[in-house]
Structures are given as C-alpha cells and as structure tokens.
Enzyme design. Structure first.
Site, PDB file in Angstrom:
ATOM      1  N   ASN A 107       0.726  -1.158   0.049  1.00  0.00           N
ATOM      2  CA  ASN A 107      -0.141   0.080   0.066  1.00  0.00           C
ATOM      3  C   ASN A 107       0.743   1.159  -0.118  1.00  0.00           C
ATOM      4  O   ASN A 107       0.218   1.873  -0.775  1.00  0.00           O
ATOM      5  CB  ASN A 107      -1.169  -0.606   1.343  1.00  0.00           C
ATOM      6  N   HIS A 153     -18.961  35.039 -31.132  1.00  0.00           N
ATOM      7  CA  HIS A 153     -20.041  34.462 -31.881  1.00  0.00           C
ATOM      8  C   HIS A 153     -19.186  34.119 -33.463  1.00  0.00           C
ATOM      9  O   HIS A 153     -20.742  33.910 -34.156  1.00  0.00           O
ATOM     10  CB  HIS A 153     -20.776  35.022 -32.458  1.00  0.00           C
ATOM     11  N   SER A 274      -7.819  10.710 -48.240  1.00  0.00           N
ATOM     12  CA  SER A 274     -10.011  10.497 -48.611  1.00  0.00           C
ATOM     13  C   SER A 274      -9.384   9.258 -48.947  1.00  0.00           C
ATOM     14  O   SER A 274      -8.369   8.892 -49.772  1.00  0.00           O
ATOM     15  CB  SER A 274     -10.233  11.415 -48.928  1.00  0.00           C
ATOM     16  N   LYS A 280      -8.720  15.020 -51.048  1.00  0.00           N
ATOM     17  CA  LYS A 280      -8.402  15.643 -49.683  1.00  0.00           C
ATOM     18  C   LYS A 280      -7.664  15.767 -49.118  1.00  0.00           C
ATOM     19  O   LYS A 280      -6.295  14.441 -49.717  1.00  0.00           O
ATOM     20  CB  LYS A 280      -9.443  14.679 -49.111  1.00  0.00           C
ATOM     21  N   GLU A 287      -8.375  17.712 -35.659  1.00  0.00           N
ATOM     22  CA  GLU A 287     -10.062  16.902 -35.145  1.00  0.00           C
ATOM     23  C   GLU A 287      -9.681  15.862 -34.181  1.00  0.00           C
ATOM     24  O   GLU A 287     -10.346  16.026 -32.751  1.00  0.00           O
ATOM     25  CB  GLU A 287     -11.007  16.421 -36.098  1.00  0.00           C
TER      26      GLU A 287
HETATM   27  N1  ARG Z   1      -2.036  -3.000  -7.532  1.00  0.00           N
HETATM   28  C1  ARG Z   1      -2.650  -3.104  -5.713  1.00  0.00           C
HETATM   29  C2  ARG Z   1      -3.058  -1.453  -6.445  1.00  0.00           C
HETATM   30  O1  ARG Z   1      -2.486  -0.937  -7.316  1.00  0.00           O
HETATM   31  C3  ARG Z   1      -0.991  -2.389  -5.569  1.00  0.00           C
HETATM   32  C4  ARG Z   1      -1.699  -2.533  -4.258  1.00  0.00           C
HETATM   33  C5  ARG Z   1      -2.143  -4.114  -3.232  1.00  0.00           C
HETATM   34  N2  ARG Z   1      -2.412  -3.780  -1.872  1.00  0.00           N
HETATM   35  C6  ARG Z   1      -3.227  -4.707  -1.229  1.00  0.00           C
HETATM   36  N3  ARG Z   1      -3.499  -4.291  -0.323  1.00  0.00           N
HETATM   37  N4  ARG Z   1      -3.757  -5.091  -1.845  1.00  0.00           N
HETATM   38  O2  ARG Z   1      -3.522  -0.681  -5.594  1.00  0.00           O
END
Ligand code: ARG
Length: 458
Positions: A107, A153, A274, A280, A287
């Site tokens: 995390n 406009h 085109s 063209k 675009e």
């Molecule tokens: N691939 C996961 C993400 O992008 C990584 C973290 C995973 N953590 C967990 N507690 N499963 O969030």
C-alpha cells in the site's frame, strides 16, 4: 502471497479482474527506485544487514535492466508489478530478496510508485508544453504584422494581429504549466513508511528514503498516505483543462484549414488523404486532438467516481485509479507534442486573412469611437455607426468603400462626420490605437512576446 493462509488458487476470472500488470508495468522503473531507497534505508538503520542491502540493490538493478532490454516478461499470475519485481529479485539473489518487504506494505509501495510516476511524467508534460509555446512564439514573431479578423460568435468583429491571437494560447498554456507544476509540488511527498495503513514497528528513517527518491518530504498521516489519490486527481484535472485548451486550438485549425476560411495550410506530415476523394487533405490530427479531450475529461470523472465513497484507508478500488492517471498524462503528452509539430509547420495564409479583414465592416467600432472622441455620447455614436453599416450592407460593400458624404447622409446628416473619419478606417491603425496592456497594438504584442519568452526561461 497466498502461501500459508490459502489452500486454493484464485479463480481465473477473479485473477483477471484482480491483476494489474497489463497497465502497472510502466511503474517498474519507479518501483525499482523506491525499493532500492527502502533497502538502503533498512540497511543504514541496521534493520537488514549491509550485505543484504547491497545484494537487494544489485538484484533490483538487474531486474530493471532485464525489463529495459525486453527480457523480463511480467507474469499476470503474480498480480501486479510489485510482486513481479520482488519475485524476479528473489530468483536472482535468493533469500535476501525476501527481506526487502520488511517494514513495508504494497500500500505504501504503490502510493510511492504512483507519486514518483506522477512527478516525473508531469515534468515531461510541462517540458512538452514549453516546446509547444516556443513553436507558437516563433509563429507569433513571424506574424507580428499579419492582420486578421478577430471573432466573437464566430462573426468577424474587430481586426487583430495574428501574433496576438496566437499569444492567447500561449497564455492558456502558461497557466496549464503552472497548474501542473503546482499539482506536482503537492504530489512530491513520500508515503514510504506508512505501511499498510498504520505505519510500522521497525525503527525506520522515513526522511532518508524520501530524500534519496527526490521527494520534498514525507506525508503527514499514514491512513491518508495510502488511502487517497488526490495528487492524481489534481494532475488529471490539470490535464483535462489543458486538453480543453488544445481542443479549442484544434478546432480553430480545422476551421481555418477549411476552404471556407482558408487561413492556414497544415503541414502534410500531419494530414490524411481520403480513400475515395483524391483531392482531399484532411485535418485528422487536429480533429483527434479535439476528440482526445473527451477521453481525458472522462479520465477525470472516472478517478473522482472511484475515490468517492471509499472508507479509509486503502481499498482495492484504488488500483482502478491507475489507468485514468496514465491515460490522461500520456494522452496529454502525445497531444501536446503533436500540436507543437502542427503549429511549427503551419503556413498561415496572410493574403486570405487580409481579404477577410476588408469585408464585414470590421471598422464600425472605429467610426463609433471616432465620433465619441468628437464629443458625441457613445450610444449616439454607436447608433450613427450602425446606420452607416446598414447603408453599406444595402449597397453590398464594406463601409470603408462609402464616401464621406454617403456616411454623413446615412447617419442623418450628422455634422461630426467629415474627412477626418477616413483616417480611422485603416485596420493596422485601428489595432495600434488599442494600446493598452494586454491589447493588440504592435508594441504591446512585442512586449507580450518578450514576456512569454522570459516566462519560458524562468
Ligand atoms: N496493485 C495494487 C494497487 O494498485 C497494489 C496494492 C495492493 N494492496 C493490497 N492491499 N492488495 O492498488
């Protein structure tokens, strides 16, 4: 990861839904840097041995090198880039690889990688925007004396310099660069050490790892650090607005390249043919730049929607914030680079612009201002000039083609209309009389170009 707690494998559909290697592979270089900084810090703190720390760093370098050479195939079975890197590392260096994840969670690891990616790639986007602005400045300098109708406009309104028109975009892109830099500055804090959500029991040195990675400091709350992606929202939001600016420029180039306008010839290398109409030369590139803005605005909405309603702290939903981030930043980079090429190669049709200037009674405001300076209330002057325009329209000519007598007669015999009015009926003069900061007068535009150049250097 399932070793120990689980008896069975993840079902294949669940694995497909859960996996992220298809998109998070681009984090690999950042993941390696983050892990090296973490390992060095662990060794410096005596949490792992110096020998293990060295082995980990050497192994990680090899993983990065293998990946850069295209020799390392990431295994979707291993879920994400982080597990892939650790897996390969352990294959290379053995048991020491298993010590890397001490005092760390995926995390805080993924939050770190994403912030490193965001800061790095935002820097590249800012640089590309600088190149685009430089291309606009080159054209502005070349066209300081090219006059064209300015529009409101989409109706011809008042004459302006082409340089002034181009400088309007330079202003927008300067603000876009500021917004991106500001967002990147806030993103540049290290979440490492936040752990899964509640930091770690090990005596780590967060500041050391942060410094090694080029962060400005560390995040202030472990739950927030792993649980929010507002840094991504800010950058994607700045990208969305930048793309809206690019889209407007794209739209204008499409219009101007039409036979109806004929104000610009786009470089061939940026046009398509085109499949059926041999004559063209289609403006596909501007675009598509116009259209890509829709996709980046979508990325922003996707991001906000994923984060909305998530309880603290980390939830797997956050994995779903990655693709909108990558898509927005990388789409913007490509579109900015392409637009720079388009602008650099554009040939503006000076004669066509001048022609457009001479039709459409663009100097009606000059007549009104002139009569006002002779003492008439502006509202009366406006009405008199309006009557002159009506006469010109009836006669099927531009008001500059009317004689002074005709003008006076059209304006109900207004005494203030005499030979002096002729002097104001010149577009270049009309422009240069608009000599206020931010205005189109030649001297003001030159100052604006210099300011833009300085801003790009600073
Ligand atoms: N691939 C996961 C993400 O992008 C990584 C973290 C995973 N953590 C967990 N507690 N499963 O969030």
């Amino acid at each position: 990861m399932r070793r120990g707690r689980f008896e069975t494998k993840l079902s294949s559909d669940a694995a497909e839904l859960n996996g992220s290697v298809a998109f998070d592979a681009r984090l690999l270089p950042y993941d390696v840097e983050g892990s090296k900084a973490h390992a060095r810090m662990l060794a410096a703190q005596g949490i792992i041995s110096v020998a293990d720390g060295d082995a980990i760093c050497r192994g990680l370098d090899q993983v990065a090198a293998e990946y850069a050479r295209g020799e390392l195939e990431l295994d979707p079975q291993l879920e994400d880039v982080h597990m892939n890197v650790e897996h390969r590392l352990t294959e290379i260096i053995g048991e020491a690889g298993g010590r890397l994840h001490t005092a760390r969670s995926r995390n805080d690891q993924v939050a770190t990688d994403l912030r490193l990616y965001t800061v790095d790639q935002t820097g590249k986007l800012i640089a590309a925007l600088g190149e685009l602005s430089r291309a606009l400045i080159v054209q502005a300098r070349a066209h300081i004396d090219t006059l064209l109708p300015g529009y409101t406009h989409l109706q011809r309104a008042q004459p302006v310099r082409l340089a002034h028109h181009l400088l309007a975009y330079i202003e927008m892109f300067a603000r876009d660069r500021e917004r991106l830099a500001d967002a990147a500055r806030r993103a540049n804090r290290s979440p490492l050490g936040s752990g899964a959500l509640a930091a770690t029991t090990f005596a780590i040195d967060r500041e050391q790892a942060a410094r090694a990675l080029g962060f400005d400091g560390v995040t202030g709350n472990s739950l927030d650090a792993v649980g929010d992606r507002d840094f991504a929202v800010e950058v994607v939001s700045a990208c969305a607005l930048l793309m809206v600016h690019l889209s407007r420029l794209g739209e204008e180039l499409v219009l101007w390249a039409s036979q109806e306008f004929g104000f610009v010839r786009l470089p061939e290398g940026y046009c398509s043919g085109s499949s059926i109409m041999p004559q063209k030369m289609n403006p596909d590139v501007p675009e598509l730049i116009r259209a890509k803005s829709g996709r980046v605005v979508g990325d922003l909405v996707a991001l906000l929607t994923v984060i909305k309603g998530l309880p603290l702290a980390y939830n797997k939903d956050l994995q779903e914030t990655q693709e909108p981030l990558y898509d927005a930043v990388e789409t913007a980079q490509l579109c900015v680079r392409t637009t720079a090429g388009l602008v650099a190669g554009a040939q503006f049709e000076v004669a066509r612009m001048r022609q457009a200037l001479d039709q459409g009674n663009l100097l009606a405001t000059e007549v009104a201002d002139h009569l006002t300076s002779l003492g008439l209330p502006f509202r009366d002057a406006h009405a008199a000039a309006g009557a002159i325009v009506r006469r010109a329209v009836e006669r099927g000519v531009d008001l500059t083609r009317l004689s002074v007598e005709e003008m006076r007669e059209a304006a109900g015999g207004l005494q203030q209309i005499d030979e002096r009015v002729r002097a104001v009926l010149d577009p270049a003069r009309a422009i240069d009389r608009r000599d206020v900061p931010g205005g189109p007068a030649r001297a003001r535009v030159l100052l604006a170009i210099e300011a833009a150049e300085k801003n790009l250097k600073g």
